[in-house]
Each structure stands twice: as structure tokens, then as C-alpha cells.
Write a protein that holds these residues in place. Structure first.
Motif, PDB file in Angstrom:
ATOM      1  N   ASP A 175      44.949-123.616   2.672  1.00  0.00           N
ATOM      2  CA  ASP A 175      43.788-123.415   2.928  1.00  0.00           C
ATOM      3  C   ASP A 175      43.426-122.347   4.105  1.00  0.00           C
ATOM      4  O   ASP A 175      43.435-122.610   5.261  1.00  0.00           O
ATOM      5  CB  ASP A 175      43.185-124.995   3.482  1.00  0.00           C
ATOM      6  CG  ASP A 175      41.638-124.962   3.235  1.00  0.00           C
ATOM      7  OD1 ASP A 175      40.972-124.156   2.837  1.00  0.00           O
ATOM      8  OD2 ASP A 175      40.918-126.062   3.778  1.00  0.00           O
ATOM      9  N   PRO A 176      42.750-121.050   3.793  1.00  0.00           N
ATOM     10  CA  PRO A 176      42.455-120.731   2.282  1.00  0.00           C
ATOM     11  C   PRO A 176      43.789-120.779   1.491  1.00  0.00           C
ATOM     12  O   PRO A 176      44.980-120.436   1.783  1.00  0.00           O
ATOM     13  CB  PRO A 176      41.931-119.497   2.636  1.00  0.00           C
ATOM     14  CG  PRO A 176      42.284-119.016   3.827  1.00  0.00           C
ATOM     15  CD  PRO A 176      42.676-120.262   4.556  1.00  0.00           C
ATOM     16  N   GLY A 177      43.574-120.996   0.237  1.00  0.00           N
ATOM     17  CA  GLY A 177      44.556-120.904  -0.719  1.00  0.00           C
ATOM     18  C   GLY A 177      44.596-121.962  -1.882  1.00  0.00           C
ATOM     19  O   GLY A 177      43.600-121.972  -2.595  1.00  0.00           O
ATOM     20  N   ARG A 228      33.956-116.005  -2.476  1.00  0.00           N
ATOM     21  CA  ARG A 228      34.693-115.910  -1.239  1.00  0.00           C
ATOM     22  C   ARG A 228      33.878-116.035  -0.150  1.00  0.00           C
ATOM     23  O   ARG A 228      34.516-116.779   0.886  1.00  0.00           O
ATOM     24  CB  ARG A 228      34.823-114.456  -1.226  1.00  0.00           C
ATOM     25  CG  ARG A 228      35.704-113.727  -2.062  1.00  0.00           C
ATOM     26  CD  ARG A 228      36.257-112.343  -1.686  1.00  0.00           C
ATOM     27  NE  ARG A 228      35.184-111.372  -1.964  1.00  0.00           N
ATOM     28  CZ  ARG A 228      35.012-110.754  -3.124  1.00  0.00           C
ATOM     29  NH1 ARG A 228      35.616-110.956  -4.142  1.00  0.00           N
ATOM     30  NH2 ARG A 228      34.050-109.903  -3.036  1.00  0.00           N
ATOM     31  N   ALA A 229      32.571-116.098   0.017  1.00  0.00           N
ATOM     32  CA  ALA A 229      31.926-116.513   1.164  1.00  0.00           C
ATOM     33  C   ALA A 229      31.519-118.025   1.229  1.00  0.00           C
ATOM     34  O   ALA A 229      31.731-118.750   2.315  1.00  0.00           O
ATOM     35  CB  ALA A 229      30.384-115.700   1.022  1.00  0.00           C
ATOM     36  N   SER A 230      31.603-118.827  -0.069  1.00  0.00           N
ATOM     37  CA  SER A 230      31.422-120.050  -0.077  1.00  0.00           C
ATOM     38  C   SER A 230      32.674-121.053  -0.144  1.00  0.00           C
ATOM     39  O   SER A 230      32.731-122.361   0.373  1.00  0.00           O
ATOM     40  CB  SER A 230      30.568-120.444  -1.083  1.00  0.00           C
ATOM     41  OG  SER A 230      30.939-120.303  -2.124  1.00  0.00           O
ATOM     42  N   MET A 231      33.513-120.519  -0.754  1.00  0.00           N
ATOM     43  CA  MET A 231      34.874-121.598  -1.374  1.00  0.00           C
ATOM     44  C   MET A 231      36.068-121.183  -0.728  1.00  0.00           C
ATOM     45  O   MET A 231      37.043-122.008  -1.377  1.00  0.00           O
ATOM     46  CB  MET A 231      34.613-121.739  -2.766  1.00  0.00           C
ATOM     47  CG  MET A 231      33.546-122.185  -3.151  1.00  0.00           C
ATOM     48  SD  MET A 231      33.762-123.085  -5.113  1.00  0.00           S
ATOM     49  CE  MET A 231      31.882-123.539  -5.211  1.00  0.00           C
ATOM     50  N   LEU A 232      36.446-120.087  -0.645  1.00  0.00           N
ATOM     51  CA  LEU A 232      37.727-119.560  -0.013  1.00  0.00           C
ATOM     52  C   LEU A 232      38.139-120.229   1.138  1.00  0.00           C
ATOM     53  O   LEU A 232      39.257-120.894   1.494  1.00  0.00           O
ATOM     54  CB  LEU A 232      37.936-118.111   0.283  1.00  0.00           C
ATOM     55  CG  LEU A 232      39.047-117.443   0.130  1.00  0.00           C
ATOM     56  CD1 LEU A 232      39.770-117.662  -1.107  1.00  0.00           C
ATOM     57  CD2 LEU A 232      39.010-116.072   0.268  1.00  0.00           C
TER      58      LEU A 232
END
Lengths: 328, 328
Positions: A124-126, B324-328
Motif C-alpha cells: 500500500d501503495p501496490g 493515481r490521484a485517488s486509488m494508488l
């Protein structure tokens, strides 16, 4: 010959990458680059070299992927763009809010160099990000929950250690079981920070320190502890070393959503990790993505990618045919 | 204009796809193709047409993706290769052992037509396959476990209904909790078929039927029940309709593995689904992959793909930047 790997930075994560490479016979550790005196760094892999970080760029052409094992606060924001111009790279940049700017800078550098860079790899991230994304794509009407722990938070442990009178400390983040059960029951609850996690600190106080003052300072520390129910245990250095020497972590990503013409059916998707060693698991994810970075670059790809942009099959040493026959 | 979708086959799965499309505003159902008399098939979407399956190919150029909602036994082995030549298609072919030959035939047809075909989409094969594959790539040294249920097995319910004296029946597959706990404890147990799942049957007997004979025939039925501990309950048709009318399912994929120079640290990856409606969840996965099929085809891809071959971002309506901005 296997995929030739370099490691930059030989702390817990770098050592984890070294161990993970040993489990992947299609990859080979060629060199570890360190800021320390190479003569004083001893690694586990007999066939790999230990070199000064100043020599790294001279290995261009002799490494297929350079794995960057520095920290997200100050190392990776500089190192990943710097080395993406010279190598295919993978990093574990985990400052979520700064990922977009990191992506942009790494993308420029990787495109300039014609390399493939994969950033923000780990859990996380990942893997957690992947699970959030897949679950959102499948259930557009629903709600996400991420829980962390039970595990050691390095940042919170450091914050406790900075308090006057504290000699050493470890902090555990713990998901609240009743909150988890409420999510699993499908009620899509609104959960405050305090309702989702508790924090538990094991503290070694200096001799004569005011324990009540330390406990109060921990529990009222803004951002780190004030919004949580925190328990503080004072123990001896021997107890801390004996019982809290490992770096476990983990957590859960859940999405609870509904389908049907009127949203009449409920579904729960749950992904969970229980990890004895946070850095070794992170390293294992990174190594799989190093394989992907190399393959993508062999196909002519360049620029920055994240776990969202890479087809799962690139991570596996098995062929598409084998994967379809054995795992589909 | 959204992605234009056709559905071929309007049973539980086809209706599930129709409902899922309604939750995805970038997609639009244009037509449902049926083998029944179109005048006698009533669908939920007012703006879509109901047509005879014989007209389907004439819609080439008016549909971006055709979703094939037939069965794996006899429909899809014929339909998917047939229609992959004319449309981008997605199917849920789930006869695991026959996937390689299905893949080869669909791949030929899709390449001939310059289309993208995605086969074996759903949760198993589908999301479970993905989780097996990711977990294997991350933890090369470990062991996989898949549990199904608690849920209705259509195949086993059908097998019970074919017994003389049985009027109606539903069969539930149930994971054995103690086996699950043994896996979670990290002991990498060897588990027999009987140790992993039990089976529970709710049977409506015809008047005057020999219930003891029915129960014995169920419990000793080779392949279906003989290797399991099976419980049989005789109930009335009213009870069956009232209490067993839905089609829940789910299950778990676990991988237990080790890392470290000597394999000293253990990790557990667990993915689980709890589904009120098996066909609606399957349909929701299919719809996300229909978006992916359309995008891949827009990029010039052709041929057959599986969930292993498609980067996760293709499934989402959001841009890479948003993800990338919301879920990574």
C-alpha cells in the motif's frame, strides 16, 4: 542468463529484495550500491558485488533493472528520476499525496532515457491499490474501506522515540474488530478515524523519567495519536528487544457494493494480508514488478508506469500458455 | 455516445449484464439477441431492442462489444469463435480444463476479424484466477488454496433433480471452517476434498417417494457427492421457494508463503467474495472487461485475451491521472 538486477540502498528493504531474488531463478543479483563504505557492507549473495553508489551509473548496460530501496521522504524523490534516465527502475514510493508529481518527474526521465520505470510498488501503495481499483471497476455503486494492521508503524514509533525521556519504542496499529464486522455485515457504515483503528505503544523509559508525562504526551500528540484510542505500556529494553523485534504488518481492503436493477443484491469483496515481515513482502512485490519492467522495456515500452498500467501476466515467470492451463 | 453493447442470451447472466450496464454511464445497451421469439422476451431497458439471434451479425458496425451470455457446456464453445470474427466479444467460459482449446479457437477467429475477444471472465475463472496469479508471482514459495461457498452449485442442484422421486432441489457448497483456519494459521496443510467442503441439499420429494432411497442415491453419487460429507433435508416446495430462491455464492483464494534468506518469515494473502447474486456479480466483472475489450480494440489490439493479459486500468472508466490521484 537471468534478468540482471542491481539494488540501490541496503537497508531492510534492500535485504528483502536480495532474499526475494533468490526465490526467482530467472533473476540474478549482480550488484548492491551503497552510500556506506562498500568494504564495510556485507551481503548474503556471494556472487554479487558491493559497490559505492557513485559507481552505479557506470553499470549502465550491465544491469537490466535497478531496484531503488531508499526512503520516500528524501531518497526516492531524487533517486528515481535520476536513475530512470539510465536504467529500468522500480521503486516503492509511498507518500500517496505526492504520487502525481513523482510520476510526472519519473516519466520525463524514463522517456528521455528510453527506459521503463515502475513506481509505488509494494502493498500500500501496490496490492491494496490494485484491489481498490479492481473492486471499484466491478462494483461502481459501493463503498471502500481500508484497514491497516495489526502491524508496526515506523513513523509512529519514531514519533514516540522523539519524546523526552523515551529511550526506545514500538507502535502497533490495530484495526477495530467491531468496525470490520460492521463493514462485513454490509451496512456501509460511516466510520471515524477513531472507530477504525486503535494504537498500542510499547515504551522503554529512561531511568527516572516521568512516565505519566510521557503517556500524556503520546496520547495527545496531534495527527499521530490524538484522534485515536491509544494504549501505552512501559516495558524494559530487554522485553522490547525480545518481544517486539520483528516488523509484522498487514491489513484489509474491502468494498461493499450492490447490483441489480434496483440495487437489491449486496456483495462484499475483501482482500487481506497478514505479513510476518513488512519489508520482505514489499520486496517480493517489487521483484515481481522488476520482471515486468524488464519485459515491458524489451517490448519497446518507455516512461513511468504504476501497478494499474501493467497486465498481470508480466509479473509471472510462467508463459501465457502455462498460466491459462494452471491458474485460470 | 457511450460504448455500444449487445447481449446475446437473456437468462440470469444476460439480465445481470443489463443491470450492470445501468451502473456504468459510459456504456449503453443497444440490443438483446435471443433464440426465443423476440416478441415474447421483455427486457428492462426501454431504449434497447430485442432481436432474434439470427439478426445479430447484421449489427456489425452498430455494436462496440457483444457480450456472450450463453452456457459453457454447449453455447460458448460455438458462439464465441463464431461471433469473435464479427465483434469484440466477452464471454464467461468456465470449463477450466477446456480453456486452452477455447482460447486457441477464439484467438484464430478474433485475429481473422481484427477484433478483441476476452474469455473466461467472471469470478472463477476471473477474479479468483487473477488473485491466484498475483499471489504466486509475489510469493513463489508457498501453497494455494481455493474454497467455494457458501453458495448454490447449479450443476449439483441439477444432479439431484435428475434423481427419480425428486421434484425440485437446491444444493449448497460450504467451506469447512476448520480447514480454512488451518490454512490461515500458516501450517500449509494437505487437505483432501472431504476436508475442504461439505455439501447440503434441500430436496422436495414427489408424493410417496422413498426418501431414504433418494438420500442414499445423493450421498453415494460418484464425482458429485461421494467424496464429500453431505447433508440432505427434505422440505416442501413452498419452503424451497421461500427460503432458497436466491443464487448466492462466493469463496476464498488463499496463498500461504514464506520469504527471507531461509524462508523464515510467513505471509498470508487472502481474497474473498460474499455474493448475494452469483450471476449479477459475474455480469459486473464482464461489463468492466467489456470496457477493456473496447479500449484495447481502439488501440489496434486483436486476438484472444484473458484477465491475465489486460492491465487493470483498462477496466476503469477513470483516467490514469484520476486513478493515481485517488486509488494508488
Amino acid at each position: 542468463m537471468g534478468i540482471r538486477i542491481g539494488i540501490l540502498g541496503y537497508g531492510n528493504l534492500g535485504r528483502g529484495v536480495e532474499c526475494a531474488l533468490r526465490q526467482n531463478p530467472d533473476m540474478e543479483l549482480k550488484a548492491v550500491f551503497t552510500r556506506r563504505n562498500p568494504g564495510e557492507v556485507s551481503i548474503l549473495t556471494k556472487t554479487a558485488k558491493v559497490c559505492s553508489v557513485s559507481e552505479a551509473k557506470a553499470w549502465r548496460g550491465d544491469l537490466d533493472v535497478l531496484i531503488l530501496c531508499g526512503g520516500s521522504a528524501t531518497d526516492l524523490p531524487v533517486q528515481t528520476p535520476e536513475y530512470a534516465e539510465f536504467f529500468n527502475v522500480v521503486d516503492s514510493f509511498d507518500t500517496h499525496a505526492r504520487i502525481p508529481e513523482h510520476f510526472a518527474r519519473v516519466n520525463d526521465a524514463a522517456q528521455r532515457g528510453g527506459n521503463t520505470a515502475v513506481i509505488s510498488v509494494g502493498w500500500d501503495p501496490g496490492m491494496f491499490s490494485l484491489n481498490r481499483m479492481y473492486a471499484n471497476a466491478i462494483l461502481p455503486e459501493g463503498r471502500d474501506y481500508t484497514f491497516w494492521g495489526r502491524g508496526v508503524s515506523q513513523g509512529h514509533s519514531d514519533a514516540v522515540r522523539r519524546i523526552a525521556g523515551v529511550k526506545d519504542a514500538k507502535q502497533y496499529t490495530i484495526p477495530v474488530e467491531s468496525a470490520l464486522e460492521a463493514v462485513r455485515a454490509g451496512g456501509n457504515p460511516e466510520l471515524t478515524v477513531r472507530q477504525k483503528h486503535t494504537r498500542e505503544c510499547f515504551v522503554v523509559a529512561e531511568e527516572g523519567a516521568d512516565k505519566a508525562a510521557i503517556e500524556n504526551e503520546i496520547k495527545t500528540m496531534p495527527n499521530y495519536f490524538a484522534d485515536y484510542d491509544t494504549t501505552v505500556h512501559f516495558i524494559s529494553q530487554e522485553e522490547l528487544d525480545r518481544d517486539h523485534g520483528s516488523i509484522p504488518h498487514g491489513g484489509l481492503v474491502l468494498r461493499s457494493g450492490s447490483t441489480g436493477w434496483e440495487g437489491e443484491n449486496r456483495h462484499l469483496i475483501e482482500y487481506s494480508l497478514k505479513l510476518d515481515s513488512n519489508p520482505e513482502f514489499t520486496a517480493s512485490v517489487i521483484v515481481a514488478y522488476a520482471r515486468a519492467a524488464w519485459r515491458l522495456s524489451q517490448e519497446g515500452a518507455s516512461g513511468c508506469k504504476t501497478v494499474f498500467d501493467i497486465a498481470p501476466a508480466y509479473l509471472s515467470a510462467r508463459s501465457g500458455e502455462e498460466l491459462r492451463a494452471s491458474m485460470l
